[in-house]
Design a protein around this motif. Sequence first.
Motif, PDB file in Angstrom:
ATOM      1  N   GLU A 143      15.911  21.946  59.335  1.00  0.00           N
ATOM      2  CA  GLU A 143      15.233  23.132  58.810  1.00  0.00           C
ATOM      3  C   GLU A 143      16.168  24.341  58.771  1.00  0.00           C
ATOM      4  N   ASP A 144      17.084  24.417  59.743  1.00  0.00           N
ATOM      5  CA  ASP A 144      18.041  25.519  59.798  1.00  0.00           C
ATOM      6  C   ASP A 144      19.121  25.388  58.722  1.00  0.00           C
ATOM      7  N   MET A 145      19.216  24.213  58.135  1.00  0.00           N
ATOM      8  CA  MET A 145      20.180  23.946  57.073  1.00  0.00           C
ATOM      9  C   MET A 145      19.565  24.142  55.691  1.00  0.00           C
ATOM     10  N   ASP A 146      18.330  24.654  55.649  1.00  0.00           N
ATOM     11  CA  ASP A 146      17.590  24.715  54.387  1.00  0.00           C
ATOM     12  C   ASP A 146      17.531  23.343  53.740  1.00  0.00           C
ATOM     13  N   LEU A 147      17.407  22.314  54.598  1.00  0.00           N
ATOM     14  CA  LEU A 147      17.260  20.913  54.188  1.00  0.00           C
ATOM     15  C   LEU A 147      18.494  20.366  53.486  1.00  0.00           C
TER      16      LEU A 147
END
Length: 230
Positions: A143-147
């Motif tokens: 989620e922190d990687m914008d998927l």
Amino acid sequence: MTPTLARPDLSHIDAWVFDLDDTLYPSEQGVMALVQARINAFMVDAVGLPADEAKGLQRQFLNEHGTTLAGLMANYSIDPEKFLHDVHDVPLDSLEPNPRLADVIARLPGRKYVLTNGARFHAARVIERIGLTGLFDGVHAIEDMDLTPKPAPSTYRRFLEKFAIDPTRAIFFDDTPKNLTPARSLGMTTVLTDTPEHLAERGLVAGEGIDATAPDLLDFLTPYALKDAA
């Protein structure tokens, strides 16, 4: 040939970055097999293909996009939150608490992080189950990687910037060779946490971008923690 630097000089390291699944616990404990079964079931429902064909497509997505989710999002209309919940909501009974690893990680000199393509709630559950809660300065999940998963270079740059990490003073542990290559290109020291035999079973080869190997993470880390403690 994969380097086998059993005891590389890590005196310059002040950021220790770990993949989660099959790195902070042995692959033999079977959690990822459970996740894979959930992924296979989700694929069948999402793409409407027989199980064998869906599994082949899933492998293609994994190779081309880094994760099954990224491939599904690029080719199908799916709910990513539902995917992350469904595939990671597996029992963790097979995971064994590892107090020795917790002690060693706690005594490593510098900050410690988890960088995983898994979901946040999955990372929290696994870390708690194996007894590592409270030891990490940050957990960077999908989620922190914008998927956008590892091995996308932008994912590593975003992680490094978020936690103000100098890549030349960081070491990254991962069980997937292609996830190590971008980290090394940014200046991180890289360690492969898998055996040649298990890599072959997964249809993978070590390749480039690996500074050392650590099929036994506890064994690899212990001298550095003990040196710091002394």
